[in-house]
Design an enzyme around this catalytic site. Structure first.
Site, PDB file in Angstrom:
ATOM      1  N   ASP A  93       0.852  -1.191   0.000  1.00 35.92           N
ATOM      2  CA  ASP A  93       0.000   0.000   0.000  1.00 35.92           C
ATOM      3  C   ASP A  93       0.897   1.254   0.000  1.00 35.92           C
ATOM      4  OD1 ASP A  93      -2.380   1.392   0.151  1.00 35.92           O
ATOM      5  OD2 ASP A  93      -2.921   0.725   2.163  1.00 35.92           O
ATOM      6  N   GLU A 159      -1.205   7.379  -7.282  1.00 37.15           N
ATOM      7  CA  GLU A 159      -2.274   8.235  -6.740  1.00 37.15           C
ATOM      8  C   GLU A 159      -2.264   9.583  -7.437  1.00 37.15           C
ATOM      9  OE1 GLU A 159      -3.142   8.017  -2.616  1.00 37.15           O
ATOM     10  OE2 GLU A 159      -3.648  10.140  -2.432  1.00 37.15           O
ATOM     11  N   HIS A 212      -9.309   8.495   4.498  1.00 37.28           N
ATOM     12  CA  HIS A 212      -8.922   7.321   5.299  1.00 37.28           C
ATOM     13  C   HIS A 212      -9.555   7.405   6.684  1.00 37.28           C
ATOM     14  CE1 HIS A 212      -5.111   7.023   2.673  1.00 37.28           C
ATOM     15  NE2 HIS A 212      -5.861   5.983   2.394  1.00 37.28           N
ATOM     16  N   HIS A 248      -9.663   4.286  -2.144  1.00 38.63           N
ATOM     17  CA  HIS A 248      -9.039   4.293  -0.813  1.00 38.63           C
ATOM     18  C   HIS A 248     -10.035   4.863   0.189  1.00 38.63           C
ATOM     19  CE1 HIS A 248      -4.618   3.637  -1.621  1.00 38.63           C
ATOM     20  NE2 HIS A 248      -5.152   3.633  -2.831  1.00 38.63           N
ATOM     21  N   SER A 251     -14.001   2.672   4.266  1.00 38.79           N
ATOM     22  CA  SER A 251     -14.713   2.387   5.522  1.00 38.79           C
ATOM     23  C   SER A 251     -15.785   3.446   5.764  1.00 38.79           C
ATOM     24  CB  SER A 251     -13.729   2.372   6.704  1.00 38.79           C
ATOM     25  OG  SER A 251     -12.920   1.208   6.647  1.00 38.79           O
ATOM     26  N   ASP A 272      -9.642  -1.057   5.529  1.00 38.84           N
ATOM     27  CA  ASP A 272      -8.700  -1.166   6.643  1.00 38.84           C
ATOM     28  C   ASP A 272      -9.430  -0.997   7.974  1.00 38.84           C
ATOM     29  OD1 ASP A 272      -6.445  -1.266   8.225  1.00 38.84           O
ATOM     30  OD2 ASP A 272      -5.603   0.629   7.559  1.00 38.84           O
TER      31      ASP A 272
HETATM   32 ZN   LIG Z   1      -5.065   4.564   1.082  1.00 38.52          ZN
END
Ligand SMILES: [Zn+2]
Length: 340
Positions: A93, A159, A212, A248, A251, A272
């Site tokens: 990652d 990215e 994130h 990314h 969640s 994650d």
């Molecule tokens: Zn990420």
């Protein structure tokens, strides 16, 4: 099974053509690796396990060395994935520029040595995260790494834009909100610098407000249509080409936003925080339910059946596996393994 580079390419192509995506689960130990693989197997889904630089450093224990940890995870993955009835790909990652020389480039060197011996690369794919650089510099380094990856049958993830929030010390909470949304112009610069697959296959973490971490509902304003605008812009200049996007910070996303992102060409969805929580929640449940077994209360000796790390570990792994299997159902990869 551990997919060959060709099989990994077939996984990604299958997802792009079939309108589904693979969960990519962050792991930091043999327990979380096994949990992720168990979840994929339960769902009959192929999948991706990945490690961050910080996760790899943790995995290395007292060596405190991310490169050692990543190599150890790859060894575990090569040994253990072979025993699963689904294809499990290995990925590293976010690697920011300051870690490229000590982490990403040595991992590519290790794969080069393996290829020279006729073996598979250490990892199926690696992410270079140049989002802290101006885009032209980001793309310059990305293009150079893509050349190296292509020669090794490794897929590169890059990215464009900035994922908000913080993960393993990368990024910060205060990212300006306009930087959270990439533009068709920037995505076209990516296609200009890296091609659309003919110069090596790459995955593109384009940002559309994603952050994130796990937040209360309403905190994150996702605009998946940004990804569709990028595909439309690409189609105008490169007929038939499609970006392979990575999501990314999934969640806490609504099922609608997840579905929309996948429909616009996301093939890899990183998960994650929610997987971490599922693991720890089950471990905590065990501790509360077996309070007098995991603790030597009032001069007692506890209960080995309760405090053996395998006892609560199996519960934690089972709960994380269930969350991974749920992600496979949500993203449409369940029941579609190329190994079936
Ligand atoms: Zn990420």
């Amino acid at each position: 099974m551990l997919p060959s580079p060709e099989q990994y390419a077939a996984m990604l192509d299958g997802a792009a053509a079939g309108g589904y995506a693979f969960p990519a689960i962050n792991v930091t130990s043999s327990q979380t690796l096994n949990a992720a693989m168990q979840g994929f197997a339960e769902a009959g889904s192929d999948g991706i396990v990945q490690v961050t630089v910080g996760g790899a450093r943790y995995l290395a224990g007292a060596a405190h060395d991310a490169l050692t940890g990543a190599r150890a995870l790859a060894s575990l993955g090569h040994e253990l994935a072979a025993r699963y009835p689904v294809a499990i790909a290995l990925h590293t990652d976010h690697c920011p520029p300051e870690h490229a020389d000590a982490f990403l480039r040595p991992l590519l060197s290790a794969s080069r040595e393996r290829r020279a011996r006729g073996e598979r690369p250490l990892f199926h794919s690696h992410m270079f995260d140049g989002s802290t650089l101006p885009l032209d510099q980001n793309l310059e380094v990305s293009a150079e790494l893509l050349d190296q990856c292509r020669a090794l049958d490794i897929v590169l993830e890059i990215e464009c834009g900035v994922v908000g929030g913080e993960e393993d010390g990368i990024g910060d909470e205060a990212t300006a909100s306009d930087r959270l949304y990439t533009t068709p112009e920037d995505l076209m610069r990516v296609a200009g610098a890296l091609g659309t697959g003919e110069r090596g296959r790459y995955l593109l973490a384009a940002t559309f407000g994603n952050v994130h971490g796990l937040y209360a509902p309403g905190h994150v304003q996702l605009r998946p249509e940004i990804l569709g605008a990028g595909q439309d812009a690409l189609a105008q200049t490169h007929a038939g080409a499609r970006f392979l996007y990575v999501f990314h910070g999934s969640s806490g996303s609504s099922p609608e936003d997840l579905r929309a992102a996948v429909a616009y060409g996301v093939v890899k969805v990183n998960l994650d925080s929610e997987a971490q929580y599922a693991f720890t929640r089950a471990a905590a449940g065990h501790m509360f339910a077996h309070y007098d077994g995991v603790l030597a209360v009032d001069g007692g000796v506890g209960d080995k059946r309760a405090y053996d790390p395998r006892a609560w570990g199996a519960e934690a792994e089972g709960a994380m596996a269930a969350r991974v299997a749920q992600a496979c159902e949500q993203l449409g990869s369940a029941g579609r393994s190329i190994a079936a």
